[in-house]
Enzyme design. Structure first.
Site, PDB file in Angstrom:
ATOM      1  N   LYS A  36       0.852  -1.205   0.000  1.00 46.06           N
ATOM      2  CA  LYS A  36       0.000   0.000   0.000  1.00 46.06           C
ATOM      3  C   LYS A  36       0.879   1.243   0.000  1.00 46.06           C
ATOM      4  O   LYS A  36       2.081   1.157   0.282  1.00 46.06           O
ATOM      5  CB  LYS A  36      -0.929  -0.021   1.213  1.00 46.06           C
ATOM      6  N   ARG A 134      -9.673   0.242  15.432  1.00 49.69           N
ATOM      7  CA  ARG A 134      -9.738   0.985  14.168  1.00 49.69           C
ATOM      8  C   ARG A 134     -10.925   0.496  13.336  1.00 49.69           C
ATOM      9  O   ARG A 134     -11.945   1.159  13.269  1.00 49.69           O
ATOM     10  CB  ARG A 134      -8.393   0.831  13.425  1.00 49.69           C
ATOM     11  N   HIS A 164      -5.474  -7.102  13.633  1.00 51.43           N
ATOM     12  CA  HIS A 164      -4.269  -6.272  13.537  1.00 51.43           C
ATOM     13  C   HIS A 164      -3.775  -5.913  14.934  1.00 51.43           C
ATOM     14  O   HIS A 164      -4.574  -5.682  15.842  1.00 51.43           O
ATOM     15  CB  HIS A 164      -4.597  -5.007  12.735  1.00 51.43           C
ATOM     16  N   ARG A 221       1.956 -10.968   7.510  1.00 46.43           N
ATOM     17  CA  ARG A 221       1.594  -9.757   6.749  1.00 46.43           C
ATOM     18  C   ARG A 221       2.582  -8.625   6.987  1.00 46.43           C
ATOM     19  O   ARG A 221       2.226  -7.548   7.446  1.00 46.43           O
ATOM     20  CB  ARG A 221       0.224  -9.275   7.237  1.00 46.43           C
ATOM     21  N   TYR A 265      14.736  31.845   3.730  1.00 45.65           N
ATOM     22  CA  TYR A 265      13.547  32.533   4.245  1.00 45.65           C
ATOM     23  C   TYR A 265      13.650  32.748   5.749  1.00 45.65           C
ATOM     24  O   TYR A 265      14.111  31.881   6.495  1.00 45.65           O
ATOM     25  CB  TYR A 265      12.292  31.681   3.975  1.00 45.65           C
ATOM     26  N   CYS A 312      13.459  25.149   1.810  1.00 54.16           N
ATOM     27  CA  CYS A 312      12.442  25.787   0.955  1.00 54.16           C
ATOM     28  C   CYS A 312      11.608  24.691   0.284  1.00 54.16           C
ATOM     29  O   CYS A 312      11.857  23.504   0.475  1.00 54.16           O
ATOM     30  CB  CYS A 312      13.108  26.648  -0.113  1.00 54.16           C
ATOM     31  N   ASP A 314      11.598  23.785  -2.844  1.00 50.47           N
ATOM     32  CA  ASP A 314      12.323  23.043  -3.890  1.00 50.47           C
ATOM     33  C   ASP A 314      13.835  22.997  -3.690  1.00 50.47           C
ATOM     34  O   ASP A 314      14.532  22.345  -4.460  1.00 50.47           O
ATOM     35  CB  ASP A 314      12.049  23.691  -5.256  1.00 50.47           C
TER      36      ASP A 314
END
Ligand SMILES: Cc1ncc(COP(=O)(O)O)c(C=O)c1O
Length: 374
Positions: A36, A134, A164, A221, A265, A312, A314
């Site tokens: 997942k 859950r 679980h 699992r 910044y 920042c 990027d």
């Protein structure tokens, strides 16, 4: 080639982790690996293709589109959607041959209707909440729900029963042991109610694979350990693991700055001495979290260099030191090894105050994945 900050995904290490789990749990037990969230950021299709060759039996997804993506890529292994579906998702799931988690009658009726309309028999796994809080039916309801499916849903096959564990990775085993005892009793009661043994009883996430062999049952699992990480510092490291991902970029700018120069910044960092500052094309939009601002470090030409000032979106800046000779284009390792030094995913998690799961999941799609097999 156009350059991007990239994540090297070590498929060979992931395969060896799978093989180590196989050796531990034995050949007769099934193994589902959690792929997942794009295989925890490593690339669901590529990991699943390799897993199919490596003898994994099942794949676990969180959403129907995740399962459909695997089918569209030609993956033939059985797939289980680990959490409940909405009624309108049933048809898409079953027509892609995805087994589903069920836990209440309304949902089960919707699954029956979808399978009837499609003219097929779908596999369902009854999810039981034995202490995660859950999703899942109560242990008391489980036998009656299983019987309800058997009696009223000719197009559904109760293929599995599962639960679980929330703390199987922690040092104190008592809660997991109590949960497991509850689950074992549920499995027996379900088998008795429907008059046959359900094919797959399963409950062991990575914590239980590593610390609770009594709970391995018909299928394990694991998720995070496939990708090379122990789920918690307290979990016994009973199976050797190797990291599934490294992340690297290159210096995009190198400049000499004098003492007192402000960087980035907010001007939160000023050079305490004359020094060389390097810029890297990696920022929080890549998953290089803003919490690394003046707290993280990277490896440049075999040296550990601190992140200075704010990360920042990027780009980020690095103090290369007063005597640096680094050049634009030199490799910068954000996670992984360089020149005998290393920065682990665990170190990222510690600095960021999170877990390794979140670190790799948050490496964004902009970071290109490059796969090595050996
Ligand atoms: C139902 C289920 N099973 C197995 C796993 C794998 O867990 P882990 O990554 O801790 O091994 C997960 C992950 O959260 C899960 O939700």
């Amino acid at each position: 080639m156009l350059y991007q900050t990239h994540a090297q995904v070590h498929l060979g290490n992931i395969r060896r982790n799978i093989e180590a789990i196989r050796t531990a749990v034995g050949a007769d037990r099934k193994m589902l690996i959690a792929v997942k969230a794009n295989a925890y950021g490593h690339g669901a299709v590529e990991v699943s293709r390799m897993a199919q060759k490596a003898g994994v039996d099942w794949l676990g997804v969180a959403t129907v589109p995740e399962g459909m993506e695997l089918r569209q890529a030609g993956i033939r292994l059985p797939i289980l959607k680990l959490s409940p579906l909405f009624p309108e998702e049933m048809e898409a799931a079953f027509s892609s041959d995805i087994a589903i988690a069920v836990c209440e009658r309304g949902n089960i009726r919707a699954a029956q209707d979808a399978c009837k309309a499609l003219g097929l028999r779908g596999n369902v796994h009854l999810k039981v909440d034995t202490g995660m809080g859950r999703v899942g039916c109560t242990p008391e309801d489980a036998p009656a729900i299983a019987l309800f499916i058997e009696k009223n849903c000719p197009n559904l096959n109760v293929q599995g029963v599962f639960t679980h564990f929330p703390v199987s990775d922690e040092g104190d085993p008592s809660y997991t042991r109590a949960q497991f005892a509850r689950f074992k009793a549920v499995v027996e009661a379900v088998n008795e109610a429907i008059g046959r043994r359900v094919e797959l009883a399963h409950c062991s996430n990575s914590g239980a694979v590593l610390a609770h062999p009594e709970a391995w049952l018909d299928m394990v699992r694991p998720g995070i350990m496939i990708y090379g990480h122990y789920p918690d510092a307290e979990t016994p490291q009973s199976i050797p693991l190797q990291p599934g991902m490294s992340i690297a970029t290159r210096l995009s700018c190198v400049k000499k700055v004098s003492k007192g120069t402000d960087i980035s910044y907010g001007r939160t960092w000023s050079a305490p001495r004359d020094t060389w500052v390097g810029t890297i094309p990696a920022g929080y939009a890549d998953g290089f979290n803003r919490l690394f601002s003046s707290r993280g470090r990277v490896l440049v030409n075999g040296r550990s260099c601190p992140i200075i000032g704010r990360v920042c979106m990027d780009q980020s800046m690095v103090d290369l030191g007063p005597d640096a000779q680094d050049k634009v284009g030199d490799q910068v390792v954000l996670m992984g090894e360089q020149g005998g030094l290393s920065i682990s995913c665990e170190e990222w998690a510690k600095v960021l105050g999170t877990i390794t799961y979140e670190v790799t999941c948050q490496i964004s799609p902009r970071v290109s994945r490059v796969y090595d097999e050996d």
